[in-house]
Scaffold this motif. Structure first.
Motif, PDB file in Angstrom:
ATOM      1  N   GLY A  96      13.309 -47.328 -13.349  1.00  0.00           N
ATOM      2  CA  GLY A  96      12.625 -48.180 -12.371  1.00  0.00           C
ATOM      3  C   GLY A  96      11.618 -47.473 -11.476  1.00  0.00           C
ATOM      4  N   GLU A  99       7.799 -48.030 -12.512  1.00  0.00           N
ATOM      5  CA  GLU A  99       7.455 -49.447 -12.368  1.00  0.00           C
ATOM      6  C   GLU A  99       7.270 -49.808 -10.890  1.00  0.00           C
ATOM      7  N   PHE A 100       8.189 -49.283 -10.040  1.00  0.00           N
ATOM      8  CA  PHE A 100       8.097 -49.588  -8.604  1.00  0.00           C
ATOM      9  C   PHE A 100       6.855 -48.926  -7.992  1.00  0.00           C
ATOM     10  N   GLU A 103       4.013 -51.095  -8.827  1.00  0.00           N
ATOM     11  CA  GLU A 103       4.040 -52.344  -8.066  1.00  0.00           C
ATOM     12  C   GLU A 103       3.519 -52.119  -6.640  1.00  0.00           C
ATOM     13  N   SER A 206      15.092 -49.467  -9.941  1.00  0.00           N
ATOM     14  CA  SER A 206      14.873 -50.694 -10.717  1.00  0.00           C
ATOM     15  C   SER A 206      15.367 -51.919  -9.926  1.00  0.00           C
ATOM     16  N   GLU A 207      16.141 -51.675  -8.865  1.00  0.00           N
ATOM     17  CA  GLU A 207      16.616 -52.790  -8.021  1.00  0.00           C
ATOM     18  C   GLU A 207      15.623 -53.141  -6.911  1.00  0.00           C
ATOM     19  N   SER A 209      11.926 -54.296  -5.135  1.00  0.00           N
ATOM     20  CA  SER A 209      10.785 -55.182  -5.394  1.00  0.00           C
ATOM     21  C   SER A 209       9.997 -55.286  -4.089  1.00  0.00           C
ATOM     22  N   ASP A 211       9.363 -57.958  -2.448  1.00  0.00           N
ATOM     23  CA  ASP A 211      10.067 -58.886  -1.557  1.00  0.00           C
ATOM     24  C   ASP A 211      11.168 -58.174  -0.785  1.00  0.00           C
ATOM     25  N   LYS A 212      11.970 -57.391  -1.514  1.00  0.00           N
ATOM     26  CA  LYS A 212      13.066 -56.660  -0.866  1.00  0.00           C
ATOM     27  C   LYS A 212      12.512 -55.684   0.167  1.00  0.00           C
TER      28      LYS A 212
END
Ligand code: BG6
Ligand code: MG
Length: 217
Positions: A96, A99-100, A103, A206-207, A209, A211-212
């Motif tokens: 993750g 990917e993060f 993002e 990976s957890e 995002s 929003d979080k």
């Protein structure tokens, strides 16, 4: 509600699992000095500077030596460690993480590295991640080790973002303390019982995002 404008990442244990290589090198040194060093004992070295790690190791072995000798041993361990990490490949990036980072970039969040390791650049190069960071603060740039907030404060300053608009991602207790002490939010990666002071604890990036990130408090 505050708006998060920057994320600062620890390297070892957050972006990549280098702890296993640190362990192999420290264990090799311990064996050369005539004692064993277990994986459990290695837990105490996570997030801790090279010099302090050596001191903990020598204490475990009941070994007393002068500063000059200590310097030689730290160098020896580091040479072995560098030999191990020289063979690292991008597939060793933790789940993750990449990917993060992408993002965050897409959402115009500034990104810094805040690591105690003096080998950070070598590792980032091997993982092909150098370009993901707007600022890189490592063990060569700071005087005070975590839990002192220096490494993160310098990161925020270099990014030009106020401390309270930064989130730090850390796998060590000392790192979480450093982030909070610097007036930042802290996300722990690992065990909730160990990282109990963090604003949020997850098991891998990976957890995470956007929003979080913006809901943190
Ligand atoms: C930290 C690691 O990131 O860096 C520690 O968690 C390590 O285990 C420290 O001792 C220093 O690293 P280096 O690469 O400068 O010896
Ligand atoms: Mg770490």
């Amino acid at each position: 509600m505050r708006k998060i404008k920057a994320c600062i990442f620890d390297l070892d244990g957050v972006i990549v699992d280098t702890a296993k290589y640190h362990y192999l090198a420290w264990k090799r040194l311990a064996q050369e000095l005539g004692f064993d060093f277990t994986e459990e004992q290695n837990e105490a070295l996570k997030g801790v500077s090279r010099t302090k790690s050596l001191e903990i190791l020598l204490q475990i072995g009941g070994i007393n030596i002068c500063d000059e000798e200590k310097e030689k041993l730290a160098e020896k361990k580091n040479n072995w460690y560098v030999e191990y990490i020289k063979n690292m490949v991008p597939s060793e990036i933790l789940k993750g993480a990449k990917e993060f980072l992408y993002e965050l970039r897409k959402n115009n969040i500034k990104i810094a590295l805040g690591s105690a390791s003096k080998n950070s650049m070598l590792i980032l190069n091997k993982l092909e991640l150098v370009d993901c960071f707007d600022a890189i603060i490592d063990g060569n740039k700071v005087k005070n080790a975590k839990p002192d907030p220096e490494v993160f404060l310098l990161g925020a300053k270099q990014l030009g973002i106020p401390n309270n608009e930064c989130v730090v991602f850390e796998d060590s207790k000392a790192g979480i303390e450093a982030a909070l002490c610097g007036g930042m939010l802290a996300v722990g990666i690992g065990d909730k019982r160990v990282l109990d002071k963090a604003n949020l604890v997850i098991s891998s990036l990976s957890e995470m995002s956007m929003d979080k990130l913006q809901l943190l408090k």
